[in-house]
Design a protein around this motif. Structure first.
Motif, PDB file in Angstrom:
ATOM      1  N   LEU A  38      40.238 -42.683 -20.019  1.00 12.87           N
ATOM      2  CA  LEU A  38      40.097 -44.079 -19.599  1.00 12.87           C
ATOM      3  C   LEU A  38      40.691 -45.026 -20.636  1.00 12.87           C
ATOM      4  O   LEU A  38      41.391 -45.992 -20.284  1.00 12.87           O
ATOM      5  CB  LEU A  38      38.617 -44.408 -19.375  1.00 12.87           C
ATOM      6  CG  LEU A  38      37.943 -43.722 -18.178  1.00 12.87           C
ATOM      7  CD1 LEU A  38      36.456 -44.023 -18.159  1.00 12.87           C
ATOM      8  CD2 LEU A  38      38.584 -44.171 -16.869  1.00 12.87           C
ATOM      9  N   ILE A  39      40.425 -44.772 -21.913  1.00  7.09           N
ATOM     10  CA  ILE A  39      40.921 -45.673 -22.971  1.00  7.09           C
ATOM     11  C   ILE A  39      42.443 -45.637 -23.049  1.00  7.09           C
ATOM     12  O   ILE A  39      43.109 -46.679 -23.067  1.00  7.09           O
ATOM     13  CB  ILE A  39      40.301 -45.291 -24.331  1.00  7.09           C
ATOM     14  CG1 ILE A  39      38.800 -45.597 -24.335  1.00  7.09           C
ATOM     15  CG2 ILE A  39      40.996 -46.036 -25.467  1.00  7.09           C
ATOM     16  CD1 ILE A  39      38.071 -45.072 -25.558  1.00  7.09           C
ATOM     17  N   ILE A  40      43.013 -44.424 -23.081  1.00  6.82           N
ATOM     18  CA  ILE A  40      44.471 -44.301 -23.193  1.00  6.82           C
ATOM     19  C   ILE A  40      45.160 -44.876 -21.965  1.00  6.82           C
ATOM     20  O   ILE A  40      46.146 -45.610 -22.071  1.00  6.82           O
ATOM     21  CB  ILE A  40      44.868 -42.831 -23.404  1.00  6.82           C
ATOM     22  CG1 ILE A  40      44.363 -42.340 -24.763  1.00  6.82           C
ATOM     23  CG2 ILE A  40      46.390 -42.655 -23.324  1.00  6.82           C
ATOM     24  CD1 ILE A  40      44.543 -40.845 -24.986  1.00  6.82           C
TER      25      ILE A  40
ATOM     26  N   ASN B 279      46.336 -45.446 -11.455  1.00  5.43           N
ATOM     27  CA  ASN B 279      46.668 -44.529 -12.547  1.00  5.43           C
ATOM     28  C   ASN B 279      45.644 -44.561 -13.669  1.00  5.43           C
ATOM     29  O   ASN B 279      45.937 -44.115 -14.782  1.00  5.43           O
ATOM     30  CB  ASN B 279      48.050 -44.886 -13.117  1.00  5.43           C
ATOM     31  CG  ASN B 279      49.165 -44.626 -12.133  1.00  5.43           C
ATOM     32  OD1 ASN B 279      49.151 -43.626 -11.425  1.00  5.43           O
ATOM     33  ND2 ASN B 279      50.121 -45.532 -12.063  1.00  5.43           N
ATOM     34  N   VAL B 280      44.458 -45.098 -13.386  1.00  2.59           N
ATOM     35  CA  VAL B 280      43.475 -45.258 -14.450  1.00  2.59           C
ATOM     36  C   VAL B 280      42.988 -43.917 -14.986  1.00  2.59           C
ATOM     37  O   VAL B 280      42.486 -43.835 -16.108  1.00  2.59           O
ATOM     38  CB  VAL B 280      42.282 -46.111 -13.940  1.00  2.59           C
ATOM     39  CG1 VAL B 280      41.433 -45.321 -12.952  1.00  2.59           C
ATOM     40  CG2 VAL B 280      41.450 -46.635 -15.094  1.00  2.59           C
TER      41      VAL B 280
ATOM     42  N   GLY C  27      39.585 -30.905 -11.806  1.00  5.68           N
ATOM     43  CA  GLY C  27      40.753 -31.468 -11.139  1.00  5.68           C
ATOM     44  C   GLY C  27      40.414 -32.103  -9.805  1.00  5.68           C
ATOM     45  O   GLY C  27      40.943 -33.162  -9.454  1.00  5.68           O
ATOM     46  N   LEU C  28      39.505 -31.464  -9.044  1.00  2.00           N
ATOM     47  CA  LEU C  28      39.113 -31.999  -7.743  1.00  2.00           C
ATOM     48  C   LEU C  28      38.360 -33.319  -7.899  1.00  2.00           C
ATOM     49  O   LEU C  28      38.609 -34.273  -7.151  1.00  2.00           O
ATOM     50  CB  LEU C  28      38.248 -30.988  -6.996  1.00  2.00           C
ATOM     51  CG  LEU C  28      37.784 -31.400  -5.595  1.00  2.00           C
ATOM     52  CD1 LEU C  28      38.983 -31.669  -4.679  1.00  2.00           C
ATOM     53  CD2 LEU C  28      36.882 -30.321  -4.988  1.00  2.00           C
ATOM     54  N   LEU C  29      37.459 -33.372  -8.862  1.00  2.00           N
ATOM     55  CA  LEU C  29      36.714 -34.606  -9.098  1.00  2.00           C
ATOM     56  C   LEU C  29      37.654 -35.741  -9.507  1.00  2.00           C
ATOM     57  O   LEU C  29      37.511 -36.875  -9.040  1.00  2.00           O
ATOM     58  CB  LEU C  29      35.658 -34.382 -10.184  1.00  2.00           C
ATOM     59  CG  LEU C  29      34.734 -35.566 -10.471  1.00  2.00           C
ATOM     60  CD1 LEU C  29      33.940 -35.934  -9.223  1.00  2.00           C
ATOM     61  CD2 LEU C  29      33.794 -35.244 -11.637  1.00  2.00           C
TER      62      LEU C  29
ATOM     63  N   VAL D 259      38.285 -39.331  -7.398  1.00  2.00           N
ATOM     64  CA  VAL D 259      38.167 -40.653  -8.029  1.00  2.00           C
ATOM     65  C   VAL D 259      39.505 -41.393  -7.969  1.00  2.00           C
ATOM     66  O   VAL D 259      39.552 -42.597  -7.695  1.00  2.00           O
ATOM     67  CB  VAL D 259      37.685 -40.509  -9.484  1.00  2.00           C
ATOM     68  CG1 VAL D 259      37.673 -41.867 -10.181  1.00  2.00           C
ATOM     69  CG2 VAL D 259      36.300 -39.882  -9.530  1.00  2.00           C
ATOM     70  N   SER D 260      40.607 -40.680  -8.221  1.00  3.03           N
ATOM     71  CA  SER D 260      41.931 -41.309  -8.159  1.00  3.03           C
ATOM     72  C   SER D 260      42.242 -41.800  -6.755  1.00  3.03           C
ATOM     73  O   SER D 260      42.826 -42.876  -6.582  1.00  3.03           O
ATOM     74  CB  SER D 260      43.004 -40.308  -8.611  1.00  3.03           C
ATOM     75  OG  SER D 260      42.821 -39.938  -9.954  1.00  3.03           O
TER      76      SER D 260
END
Length: 298
Positions: free
Chosen positions: A74-76, A226-227, A271-273, A277-278
């Protein structure tokens, strides 16, 4: 609709190869997502492996690295989104002020070139440039009386290095987008501003930036999707065990879990999670793009 298809059947035929490729390489592998709900055994295959429900997700959430990896991602990603929006805007405005078209084209080409290089190539260049012993950057720092910095091995510097190099690689593409937006601004507005006594700074603030607002809002809202994508190619080629604390992201974590530690089920769960979310974030970003920038695909 049938009549439209008959009328444009050649165009539909041209789209068919691309559609088949997307179907084969993007939608076809999605069936393997069921591994996230199974104790996957390669000897039994995907269908033969036993179901274990949400155990992989529970194990994932209890892993000590989970919160760290999520925060790093999240930060990057947030830093890249913010800086990646601001820098192209500033460069586009400055580039627009160049009156000599030759110099403008040359500079525009130079800043756009890194966009075409892969991170495999750029990482090799950056590792040499940022080396604490023989790198050009640290040689310059030494000459200035500054202690060498381990950019790729220091947790205090690694995120800064990721964001800086990512922006350097891709800000040329964003600059071109904003330059195209600048061409749509009516020159009459600048003439009116000059008559009112506005200098170049005032013209930029009251004419140029308001004219760029629609495309800025559009790209900002679309970037929300893209978060959770902090850039696997870049991080994977630049990071090492010394900077896992600040640089390990979801994608590199999944890579190590699945391919190095052979925990296929847990890696698939992560990866699924992330994909779910994406998907939610992308859906929200498209709604916001339509709501505030009147942008829609269909």
């Amino acid at each position: 609709m049938l009549s439209d298809f008959k009328r444009n059947w050649v165009l539909h035929l041209m789209v068919l190869p691309g559609f088949l490729l997307v179907l084969l390489f993007h939608y076809g592998p999605m069936a393997g997502a069921m591994i996230a709900f199974k104790k996957y055994l390669p000897s039994k295959g995907i269908l033969g492996s036993p179901w274990i429900g949400l155990d992989n997700f529970k194990y994932m959430l209890l892993m000590p690295e989970a919160s760290r990896v999520l925060m790093n991602t999240l930060i990057i990603a947030a830093m890249k989104i913010v800086v990646g929006l601001v820098v192209p805007i500033v460069v586009a405005i400055l580039l627009n002020e160049i009156r000599k078209s030759f110099f403008k084209r040359v500079f525009q080409t130079l800043v756009y070139l890194p966009h075409f290089l892969s991170w495999v190539i750029l990482s090799g260049i950056l590792i040499d440039l940022l080396s604490p012993n023989s790198g050009l950057i640290n040689q310059v720092l030494k000459a200035a009386g500054i202690e060498p910095i381990f950019f790729l091995g220091d947790n205090d510097w690694f995120r800064f290095t990721l964001v800086t190099t990512d922006v350097w690689k891709d800000f040329g593409f964003g600059t071109i987008v904003y330059l195209a937006a600048l061409t749509s601004i009516n020159p009459v507005l600048y003439e009116a501003a000059v008559i009112d006594g506005a200098n170049r700074w005032r013209q930029t603030w009251h004419v140029t930036l308001p004219g760029m607002i629609p495309i800025i809002v559009l790209l900002a809202t679309l970037s929300l999707g893209n978060v959770l994508n902090a850039g696997f190619d870049q991080v994977f080629n630049l990071y090492n065990t010394l900077v896992y604390e600040s640089g390990d992201i979801i994608d590199t974590f999944v890579y190590r879990l699945g391919l190095q530690q052979v925990q296929y089920g847990v890696a698939s769960a992560v990866g699924l999670l992330k994909s779910v979310v994406s998907f939610v974030m992308i859906t929200a970003s498209y709604y916001l793009a339509y709501r505030f920038a009147n942008y829609r695909i269909f």
